[in-house]
Scaffold this active site. Structure first.
Site, PDB file in Angstrom:
ATOM      1  N   HIS A 271       0.848  -1.193   0.000  1.00 56.71           N
ATOM      2  CA  HIS A 271       0.000   0.000   0.000  1.00 56.71           C
ATOM      3  C   HIS A 271       0.885   1.245   0.000  1.00 56.71           C
ATOM      4  CE1 HIS A 271      -2.210   3.192   2.394  1.00 56.71           C
ATOM      5  NE2 HIS A 271      -3.034   2.991   1.378  1.00 56.71           N
ATOM      6  N   ASN A 272       0.510   2.236  -0.857  1.00 58.63           N
ATOM      7  CA  ASN A 272       1.295   3.476  -0.940  1.00 58.63           C
ATOM      8  C   ASN A 272       2.799   3.177  -0.944  1.00 58.63           C
ATOM      9  OD1 ASN A 272      -1.118   4.808  -0.960  1.00 58.63           O
ATOM     10  ND2 ASN A 272      -0.870   5.834   1.011  1.00 58.63           N
ATOM     11  N   GLU A 301       1.614   0.170  -5.551  1.00 50.52           N
ATOM     12  CA  GLU A 301       0.627   1.231  -5.746  1.00 50.52           C
ATOM     13  C   GLU A 301       1.297   2.570  -6.036  1.00 50.52           C
ATOM     14  OE1 GLU A 301      -3.315   3.102  -3.496  1.00 50.52           O
ATOM     15  OE2 GLU A 301      -1.756   2.099  -2.320  1.00 50.52           O
ATOM     16  N   ASP A 303       0.018   6.788  -6.340  1.00 53.29           N
ATOM     17  CA  ASP A 303      -0.981   7.860  -6.302  1.00 53.29           C
ATOM     18  C   ASP A 303      -0.483   8.949  -7.238  1.00 53.29           C
ATOM     19  OD1 ASP A 303      -2.669   6.666  -4.531  1.00 53.29           O
ATOM     20  OD2 ASP A 303      -1.837   7.634  -2.761  1.00 53.29           O
ATOM     21  N   HIS A 316       1.315  11.310  -1.618  1.00 58.47           N
ATOM     22  CA  HIS A 316       0.045  11.134  -0.923  1.00 58.47           C
ATOM     23  C   HIS A 316      -0.673  12.472  -0.936  1.00 58.47           C
ATOM     24  CE1 HIS A 316      -2.253   9.252   2.690  1.00 58.47           C
ATOM     25  NE2 HIS A 316      -2.779   8.921   1.525  1.00 58.47           N
ATOM     26  N   GLU A 350      -3.882   4.899  -8.481  1.00 58.43           N
ATOM     27  CA  GLU A 350      -4.881   5.844  -7.980  1.00 58.43           C
ATOM     28  C   GLU A 350      -4.693   7.127  -8.782  1.00 58.43           C
ATOM     29  OE1 GLU A 350      -7.362   5.210  -5.989  1.00 58.43           O
ATOM     30  OE2 GLU A 350      -6.622   3.164  -5.998  1.00 58.43           O
TER      31      GLU A 350
END
Length: 721
Positions: A271-272, A301, A303, A316, A350
């Site tokens: 995650h992230n 991942e 973003d 983020h 994302e």
């Protein structure tokens, strides 16, 4: 007068009689080696007193003779009725070493003693042990060095080094097991070793061949090998090896069927991934991707946000985390995706970018990744199901929003890229559920609605992100290539309310679970809860060490560390109903009993830097699995002993779903006034456990090895039904 024994006569004996000679010599060798520290200075008086042995010249000439070691430590004396006889051992040392291990140690000492002064300081000794491939904990080794330094000179002479080595490698716990199966208390003959392997290690097929292989691989004495026997040193080497580990070596390498649909596997997921620290002010770096991919992670991942000069950036959003360029992430992905595993990598995007910068993203993905990026179905036809990890070897799959369906794209029909949500994470919903989020956070995660670039959409094939409505809706309307993302709290809610339906949903298509937006410190949820429901992509903050990452590393430590673990049959078969909350209701329910006797620990690391502090270790065994299996038990703690603590405490567990269970061994430093300090741990799947006497090689908090720290245990697994 002294008489030299003629060994030519031995060749005239039968194989059995020749072996008896060898046995007798080996017995003398073993009597000598029990208490030896060095041939000249530390032989015990019993070696010089001697022993009675049988001398054989032919099939008919066999006489009892008295043998003892001469003071030169190189000659064996024997007495006959005619006269005293001398046996010069120099003639056969190459075949029958009096003390193979001590002589071996001394040879190493001489080899490392460059200036020939016969002394070594601690640094030199430490380097020598590395040359000898002997692991050590520096704190414990220094304490033993001081004990062995009888002259208090700060250096060890050759005899002192032998003493130091013996203390460092002394294992009374293993010796007790060895002597229990040894016919003479000195060695394991082939039958002894076979008995041990059958009765304790529960080997069934090909035991003789396996025993011979162990002797050949781990026995240091050529004499013992010739006799198809194993000395204590060989026995200890075997038990300390990967074959003596609690982790079944047959399950370390790739062993599972990799031709099942992608949704039938648990997938190691991050995650992230770009964050190295917390979620608010943490540092973003491509190093996060390198570390995760090297660790076997198969789903990372990004973003993505609009950046300067038309270049998309990764960070983020709406926080103070630093920013990196999207193209740098893609470059690293291309370079490191298949270093640890050849199986497919999923890039979860994302997307918060404008259409213009989405086109730039698609351009970077296509140009940098080239053929590694999967942009169309594998066979060029409309697929009817997800491909397998084997089919997708060497490929990078994009997970994200897609315009229309896969069928429409294959038929040349393209939907209009109307306004829609291009990010599928549902932090807003979770914040509403939790009832204790402030307005500023709610504003931060407000969903973006914008157009989706056709170029970026075309990069999505088998992982189209869709919003989840209900299990009933999914069963009727969902496509196999669609994937939904769930917050951790929503996932738990679905498991509580419709566990078996969730398992069935995950047998048909992929699901992704990610941490709550509340976890600004990059903490992790327990992934076991999500695996119990068959969720494949359980995304964790890889940068945060702890029990959650221990479980993740433990699950994916099997099957060649490839990042894919085949789910149990009852989670793949759409005809079966498995409810993790009520596992006893499933077909084929067969609970097992797990008994772990924690025997001892070896060279446990010092956790307190305070001078002179020694740990008070205890061992906790934890079972992680379905709720019915969750359990933990502890041994008592041992006062002031991190070098060789002994417990002999037995812990008992019942395992209802062994296919999903993980077992975590934790060593802590007991503190009666505050929280215990972490010392080391090791986590493995229950199905990978080897029964019998086993070593557990401990890992640090961040999952790296800390040799030679280990636990010695005895494990038994039995059926309850």
């Amino acid at each position: 007068m002294a008489k030299l024994i003629s060994f030519i006569s031995i060749h005239s004996l039968s194989g059995y009689e020749r072996q008896e000679v060898f046995f007798n010599v080996l017995c003398l060798h073993d009597v000598l080696r029990i208490q030896v520290h060095y041939l000249r200075s530390l032989y015990s008086l019993s070696m010089f007193v001697g022993t009675v042995m049988r001398k054989i010249k032919s099939r008919t000439w066999k006489k009892q003779r008295y043998f003892r070691l001469q003071e030169d430590c190189m000659t064996i004396w024997y007495k006959s009725k005619k006269a005293g006889n001398l046996w010069n051992s120099d003639m056969f040392l190459g075949h029958f070493p009096l003390n193979a291990i001590s002589r071996w140690i001394c040879d190493w000492f001489k080899k490392a003693d460059k200036n020939r002064d016969g002394q070594m300081n601690f640094k030199e000794v430490r380097n020598l042990l590395k040359m000898m491939n002997v692991d050590m904990n520096e704190h414990h080794a220094l304490r033993l060095f001081t004990m062995a330094d009888k002259s208090q000179s700060g250096t060890l002479e050759d005899d002192e080094f032998v003493l130091f080595y013996k203390m460092l490698t002394q294992r009374e716990d293993v010796l007790r097991v060895f002597q229990e199966y040894s016919s003479d208390g000195q060695k394991l003959m082939l039958q002894d070793l076979k008995d041990f392997l059958r009765e304790e290690q529960l080997h069934e097929d090909g035991v003789q061949q396996y025993a011979l292989k162990l002797i050949e691989r781990y026995e240091p004495s050529d004499t013992a090998k010739m006799l198809q026997a194993m000395t204590f040193d060989g026995f200890l080497m075997y038990l300390s090896s990967s074959e003596g580990s609690i982790f079944n070596p047959n399950m370390v390498d790739l062993y599972q069927d990799m031709t099942q649909p992608l949704c039938h596997y648990f997938i190691s997921s991050s995650h992230n991934t770009y964050l190295l620290e917390d979620q608010i002010r943490g540092h973003s770096s491509v190093e996060g991707y390198i570390r995760a991919l090297k660790r076997g992670c198969r789903c990372v991942e990004v973003d993505c946000w609009d950046g300067p000069n038309g270049e998309p950036i990764v960070y983020h959003g709406h926080t103070f985390t630093s920013k990196i360029f999207f193209k740098d992430v893609v470059t690293v992905l291309g370079n490191y995706a298949f270093k640890a595993s050849q199986y497919p990598v999923i890039l979860s995007i994302e997307n918060h970018c404008s259409v213009e910068q989405q086109k730039v993203m698609a351009q970077h993905l296509t140009q940098i990744l080239g053929d590694k990026l999967l942009k169309s179905p594998l066979d060029g036809k409309i697929p009817i199901g997800l491909p397998s990890p084997e089919d997708l070897k060497g490929k990078i799959l994009l997970k994200g929003k897609k315009i229309g369906g896969l069928e429409n794209c294959m038929n040349g029909v393209v939907d209009d890229p109307l306004m829609g949500e291009v990010s599928d994470e549902e932090d807003t919903a979770e914040i509403d559920d939790d009832h204790h989020r402030n307005d500023s956070i709610r504003h931060r995660v407000k969903k973006s609605k914008q157009r989706l670039s056709k170029e970026l959409s075309d990069c999505v094939v088998y992982c189209k992100s869709v919003h989840f409505s209900s299990f009933k809706h999914s069963q009727i309307h969902s496509k196999f290539y669609e994937i939904s993302s769930f917050t951790e709290s929503k996932t738990r809610k679905h498991i509580r309310e419709a566990g078996s339906e969730f398992v069935l949903h995950n047998a048909r298509q992929l699901s992704r679970v990610y941490p709550s937006g509340l976890r600004t410190d990059s903490s992790n949820f327990n992934p076991q809860d999500m695996w119990n429901a068959g969720c494949q992509i359980v995304a964790l903050n890889f940068q945060t060490a702890g029990v959650e990452m221990d479980l993740n590393d433990g699950l994916f430590s099997q099957n060649g560390h490839c990042g894919y673990i085949l789910k149990p049959t009852f989670m793949r078969n759409t005809d079966e109903r498995f409810d993790p909350e009520n596992p006893q209701n499933r077909d084929g329910y067969k609970p097992l009993s797990l008994s772990v006797q924690v025997i001892s620990g070896q060279q446990l690391p010092k956790v307190n830097i305070k001078e002179g502090s020694i740990i008070d270790p205890l061992v906790r065994v934890e079972i992680h699995g379905v709720p019915l299996d969750q359990a933990k038990q502890e041994t008592r703690y041992i006062d002031n002993n991190g070098f060789n603590p002994v417990w002999h405490d037995t812990l008992q567990f019942t395992i209802h779903v062994p296919e999903l269970a993980l077992v975590r061994f934790v060593v802590e430093d007991y503190d009666k006034t505050s929280k215990n300090d972490f010392v080391g741990q090791f986590t493995l799947p229950f199905i990978c456990i080897q029964p019998g006497y086993r070593h557990i090689h401990l890992l640090s908090k961040d999952g790296t090895s800390i040799p030679p720290s280990s636990l010695f245990v005895h494990v038994r697994i039995t059926k309850l039904m």
